[in-house]
Design a protein around this motif. Sequence first.
Motif, PDB file in Angstrom:
ATOM      1  N   VAL A  77      68.669 -35.291  -1.284  1.00 17.45           N
ATOM      2  CA  VAL A  77      68.331 -36.812  -1.244  1.00 17.45           C
ATOM      3  C   VAL A  77      68.363 -37.604  -0.129  1.00 17.45           C
ATOM      4  O   VAL A  77      68.793 -36.749   1.080  1.00 17.45           O
TER       5      VAL A  77
ATOM      6  N   VAL B  14      68.047 -41.207   2.331  1.00 14.82           N
ATOM      7  CA  VAL B  14      68.055 -42.104   2.750  1.00 14.82           C
ATOM      8  C   VAL B  14      68.275 -42.419   3.627  1.00 14.82           C
ATOM      9  O   VAL B  14      68.352 -42.098   4.110  1.00 14.82           O
TER      10      VAL B  14
ATOM     11  N   TRP C  61      65.615 -47.470   1.154  1.00 16.88           N
ATOM     12  CA  TRP C  61      65.133 -46.461  -0.260  1.00 16.88           C
ATOM     13  C   TRP C  61      66.231 -44.692  -0.036  1.00 16.88           C
ATOM     14  O   TRP C  61      67.110 -44.513   1.261  1.00 16.88           O
ATOM     15  N   CYS C  62      65.667 -44.657  -1.389  1.00 14.84           N
ATOM     16  CA  CYS C  62      66.917 -43.772  -1.456  1.00 14.84           C
ATOM     17  C   CYS C  62      65.921 -43.006  -2.562  1.00 14.84           C
ATOM     18  O   CYS C  62      64.873 -43.558  -3.282  1.00 14.84           O
ATOM     19  N   GLY C  63      65.887 -41.408  -2.560  1.00  9.49           N
ATOM     20  CA  GLY C  63      64.270 -40.763  -2.721  1.00  9.49           C
ATOM     21  C   GLY C  63      65.024 -39.396  -3.114  1.00  9.49           C
ATOM     22  O   GLY C  63      65.798 -38.827  -2.125  1.00  9.49           O
ATOM     23  N   LYS C  64      63.857 -38.504  -4.023  1.00  9.88           N
ATOM     24  CA  LYS C  64      64.580 -36.891  -3.844  1.00  9.88           C
ATOM     25  C   LYS C  64      64.129 -36.108  -2.432  1.00  9.88           C
ATOM     26  O   LYS C  64      61.872 -36.471  -3.581  1.00  9.88           O
TER      27      LYS C  64
ATOM     28  N   ASN D 124      57.846 -38.967  -2.046  1.00 10.87           N
ATOM     29  CA  ASN D 124      57.783 -40.388  -2.758  1.00 10.87           C
ATOM     30  C   ASN D 124      58.480 -40.996  -3.775  1.00 10.87           C
ATOM     31  O   ASN D 124      58.587 -41.911  -4.374  1.00 10.87           O
ATOM     32  N   GLN D 125      58.618 -40.260  -4.152  1.00 15.54           N
ATOM     33  CA  GLN D 125      59.538 -40.327  -5.612  1.00 15.54           C
ATOM     34  C   GLN D 125      61.034 -41.030  -5.381  1.00 15.54           C
ATOM     35  O   GLN D 125      62.268 -39.933  -4.618  1.00 15.54           O
ATOM     36  N   GLY D 126      61.085 -42.452  -5.594  1.00 14.90           N
ATOM     37  CA  GLY D 126      61.870 -42.870  -5.825  1.00 14.90           C
ATOM     38  C   GLY D 126      61.996 -44.425  -5.198  1.00 14.90           C
ATOM     39  O   GLY D 126      61.403 -44.684  -5.900  1.00 14.90           O
ATOM     40  N   TRP D 127      63.211 -45.525  -4.538  1.00 15.90           N
ATOM     41  CA  TRP D 127      63.023 -46.821  -4.927  1.00 15.90           C
ATOM     42  C   TRP D 127      64.048 -47.193  -3.961  1.00 15.90           C
ATOM     43  O   TRP D 127      64.248 -47.193  -3.061  1.00 15.90           O
TER      44      TRP D 127
END
Length: 86
Positions: free
Chosen positions: A22, A24, A38-41, A45-48
């Motif tokens: 993850v 952040v 930003w929090c993503g995998k 750029n898959q996240g939110w």
Amino acid sequence: MLLTLEDAQEMGPGLGWQPEHVVVSLDQGVREDAPRIWCGKGVTNQGWHLTEDEARRLAVTLTAAAGLAAGEPADQLQLPFGIVAA
């Protein structure tokens, strides 16, 4: 933070595997009033993006879920914003 329950990603033929993780971070564009979280995998750029309030609510919700997973009684959980555990 490593995600131990997620499948590792192959880096390429003969290059080995990269554990999933993850990410952040904070970012703020020149036209934005405040930074966004930003929090993503991984490096995708898959996240939110989250506001500060959303991030705090997510943190409380994740903490409550971890408590349930650890077997803590639901009536002792501190859930956000009037949510009641059943």
